[in-house]
Write an enzyme that holds these catalytic residues in place. Structure first.
Site, PDB file in Angstrom:
ATOM      1  CB  SER A 550       3.031  26.153   2.893  1.00 13.27           C
ATOM      2  OG  SER A 550       2.682  27.107   3.819  1.00 13.27           O
ATOM      3  CG  HIS A 666      -1.941  25.366   4.838  1.00 14.22           C
ATOM      4  ND1 HIS A 666      -1.976  26.403   3.750  1.00 14.22           N
ATOM      5  CD2 HIS A 666      -0.628  25.005   5.195  1.00 14.22           C
ATOM      6  CE1 HIS A 666      -0.547  26.570   3.651  1.00 14.22           C
ATOM      7  NE2 HIS A 666       0.468  25.943   4.353  1.00 14.22           N
TER       8      HIS A 666
END
Length: 697
Positions: A550, A666
């Site tokens: 991320s 994610h």
């Protein structure tokens, strides 16, 4: 330029028209036929190289066995008389929502009652549902709002569920798949912010309008409470159900760090709560809790950023500014969080990234404090109230080599007792944890943790994994390595965690030091840790790998482009990489407060210096890199990783590898099998490139 379309503004802001000349825009079509063919081809190439050998299969199996152990702690949430747990294992890969009484939960092998079988639900409905949590209605705890994702992404379908009948409520509150926020008001009323159609979402892709929705009426007839602006990040509305202190709030997140809060009065008015926009707000019974992110001058006093302040809620709204400091930061101490019980607050305080707990109790005009638990040398203590009706709490203790212990106690008196003990997933006797400090380019002292064999040879030859994040005020604290041991430590590697600026290890100032135009400080810190490892002869550049996901993917993407000489390989997961178009991809616009706005030329001027996609150059000695992402990631768009890998390969860098999972959002893994595959693939890639025992990629 404000009258021009955003795409043209971006192109004009870019040097050389980089956006207009982006030859890989087609990879932003997530379900495009050409893009998916490319993904399939790259997945096959990567698996053929790193996902088929005996070591891969062994590590995948060992990690999966660890993840599927039935002796893992079943974490629970109290809802009425029951303690609820969501459990995944080999027989139930998508998981079971189940419950037990406290007496049953205390047993080594509780007799669980299944409430909802997600695998069975998916089979019956022909959808691979991923459970994303549920929100119960107190105090009866019969009904809850179940959140189910079709692919593991942030967007979920919401369905009302009867926990007694163990079935979905016919004609109950149901919301189609969207990035929604809901909050029970009462049995027949919800606050809801969701996709109401064109114009109802912000530029960040979150709900812009909050409404009050009454049972038996269509969602389209819900009453509008508050509207945020399209350029805001999101709207919110929630109901505080604390008995005797029920309150309704609405407001907006202007960006990731600034908010406007309003109290909904009984006559329907919105009363703004006068606190700094960058302050976090919470309530605890009669108390208003405020945590400012910058120094705050109020009532003739100055409170430093990162403080936790308390005021009587009603008095504060009436204009009084009598604030009591519950925590005041120092150069080495920061508040990492807090939790409430009925009569107390439990504070978690970091001291040079190792934390301790304090219990605060309001008594008259002051707050009394006392320690809670016994902090270890390098461990993480965490505690939280079990419910709002008592002073019972759960406490956990964990360290890199120390499996998590779960205790239960009551602040009314007595010692906490051991409730559950996580299994020892690997033999830790031969390893040790140490904390070290590097000096960054500007002289800042940067801490990092090292987990290594006790007999580590300091000759610079040991394969070392350097992990970092450095963003959004998120601290990296000691936590049990578990499945990371067979994937790295037991192969003979050293595991290092860097506590760089941009994170929250030393409070808001540590985070703010690496915002926007100062982003490079985070990268300088990470590079300094790498160089300190060299100086201490733990490892050397050919044997050092960087890993991050991320925002950490952006971090290691910049290690690739700015410091390639320091690393033998890079693992870049669910990353941001194209910082020119990040605001136009998925939830990217919500992070402008962290990185800056590339549509503004003066901000693109500094953003481009840490945009890896624009800084890859031909004929440069880059280390091998693995990009790992998920098609279903609706937070950080997989196009970042796709385009970066494709651009590198087009420049002739065949050591740029790529893998894209279809599910998992994610986290890039929807179940434990996918998580084990991910872990083994990364391990094989890094070991092949850092150990010197196999032909590099």
């Amino acid at each position: 330029m404000t009258s021009l379309p955003n795409s043209i503004r971006l192109a004009m802001a870019a040097e050389g028209g980089a956006a207009a000349g982006d030859e890989f825009l087609w990879l932003e079509e997530l379900q495009g036929k050409k893009a998916l063919q490319w993904v399939q081809q790259e997945n096959q190439r990567t698996v053929a190289r790193f996902g088929q050998g005996e070591d891969f299969q062994r590590i995948e199996r060992e990690v999966l066995d660890i993840l599927n152990k039935d002796t893992q702690i079943p974490w629970v949430s109290k809802r009425g008389e029951y303690y609820y747990n969501f459990w995944q294992d080999q027989a139930n890969p998508r998981g079971l929502l189940r419950r037990a009484t406290l007496d049953e939960y205390r047993k080594a092998k509780p007799a669980w009652e299944t409430v909802l079988d997600i695998d069975a639900l998916g089979k019956a409905e022909g959808k691979d549902w991923v459970y994303q949590g549920s929100q119960p209605l107190a105090p009866e705890y019969r009904y809850c709002l179940m959140q189910l994702s079709p692919d593991g992404g942030d967007a979920t379908e919401i369905r009302e569920f009867d926990l007694v009948a163990k079935r979905f409520v016919k004609e109950g509150f149901n919301v189609p798949v969207a990035k929604s926020r809901v909050s029970w008001v009462d049995r027949d009323t919800l606050f809801i912010a969701t996709d109401f159609g064109p114009g109802s979402m912000t530029q960040s892709g979150y709900a812009r309008i909050a409404k009050r929705w009454r049972r038996g009426t269509p969602l389209s007839a819900a009453e509008t409470l508050y509207e945020a602006q399209p350029e805001d990040m999101a709207v919110f509305a929630y109901h505080d159900r604390t008995p005797g202190f029920e309150r309704d709030f609405v407001g907006r997140s202007l960006d990731f760090y600034r908010r406007d809060y309003f109290l909904l009065t009984q006559d329907g008015r919105q009363k703004k709560i006068d606190i700094p926009a960058d302050a976090e707000l919470d309530t605890h019974r009669e108390w208003l809790l405020i945590k400012p992110s910058s120094d705050w001058d109020v009532g003739g006093k100055r409170y430093p950023s990162g403080s936790l302040l308390a005021a009587n809620f009603d008095d504060y709204l009436a204009g009084k500014r009598e604030l009591q400091p519950l925590f005041t930061p120092t150069a080495e101490q920061a508040l990492s969080g807090y939790s409430g019980t009925r009569d107390h607050l439990i504070l978690s305080i970091m001291d040079n990234v190792v934390n301790r707990l304090e219990v605060l109790t309001p008594q008259g005009g002051s707050w009394q404090r006392r320690p809670l638990g016994n902090p270890g040398a390098i461990s993480t203590l965490s505690a939280g109230g079990i419910d709002d009706e008592s002073n019972a709490y759960f406490l956990t203790v964990s360290g890199f080599l120390q499996p998590t212990s779960l205790y239960m106690g009551n602040l009314d008196g007595g010692e906490a007792t051991l409730l559950k003990q996580a299994p020892q997933d690997f033999d830790a006797a031969g390893y040790q944890v140490s904390q070290h400090y590097a000096r960054s380019k500007d002289g800042t002292r940067v801490p990092y943790f090292q987990i290594a064999a006790k007999d580590l040879k300091l000759d610079g030859s040991t394969p070392t994994l350097l992990y970092g994040y450095g963003g959004f005020e998120v601290p990296l604290l000691p936590g049990y390595l578990g499945g990371k041991a067979p994937a790295w430590l037991e192969r003979g590697g050293v595991y290092v965690v860097a506590n760089i600026r941009g994170g929250g290890e030393y409070g808001p100032a540590w985070h703010q030091a690496a915002l926007k135009q100062n982003r490079h400080r985070a990268y300088e810190d990470f590079a300094a840790v790498a160089e300190d490892l060299f100086a201490r002869k733990v490892t050397s550049a050919p044997h050092l790998g960087a890993r991050g996901g991320s925002n950490g993917g952006l971090l290691v993407g910049n290690m690739l482009t700015l410091y390639p000489q320091l690393f033998g390989c890079i693992v870049c997961e669910v990353p941001l990489l194209d910082m020119q178009r990040y605001t136009q991809l998925s939830a990217g616009a919500s992070w402008i407060a962290e990185y800056g706005d590339p549509s503004k030329p003066e901000q693109w001027a500094y953003i481009k210096t840490f945009s890896p996609y624009h800084n890859i150059q031909a004929k440069t000695a880059y280390p091998p890199v693995l990009f790992y992402t998920a098609t279903s990631d609706d937070r950080v768009n997989p196009a970042h990783a796709r385009k970066m890998a494709a651009r590198m390969q087009a420049m002739g860098y065949q050591q740029a590898y790529f893998y894209e999972n279809t599910e998992g959002g994610h986290s890039a893994a929807a179940d434990k099998q996918q998580a084990a595959f991910h872990s083994a693939l990364v391990s094989e890639f890094m070991w092949a490139n850092l150990s010197g025992k196999r032909k590099p990629a």
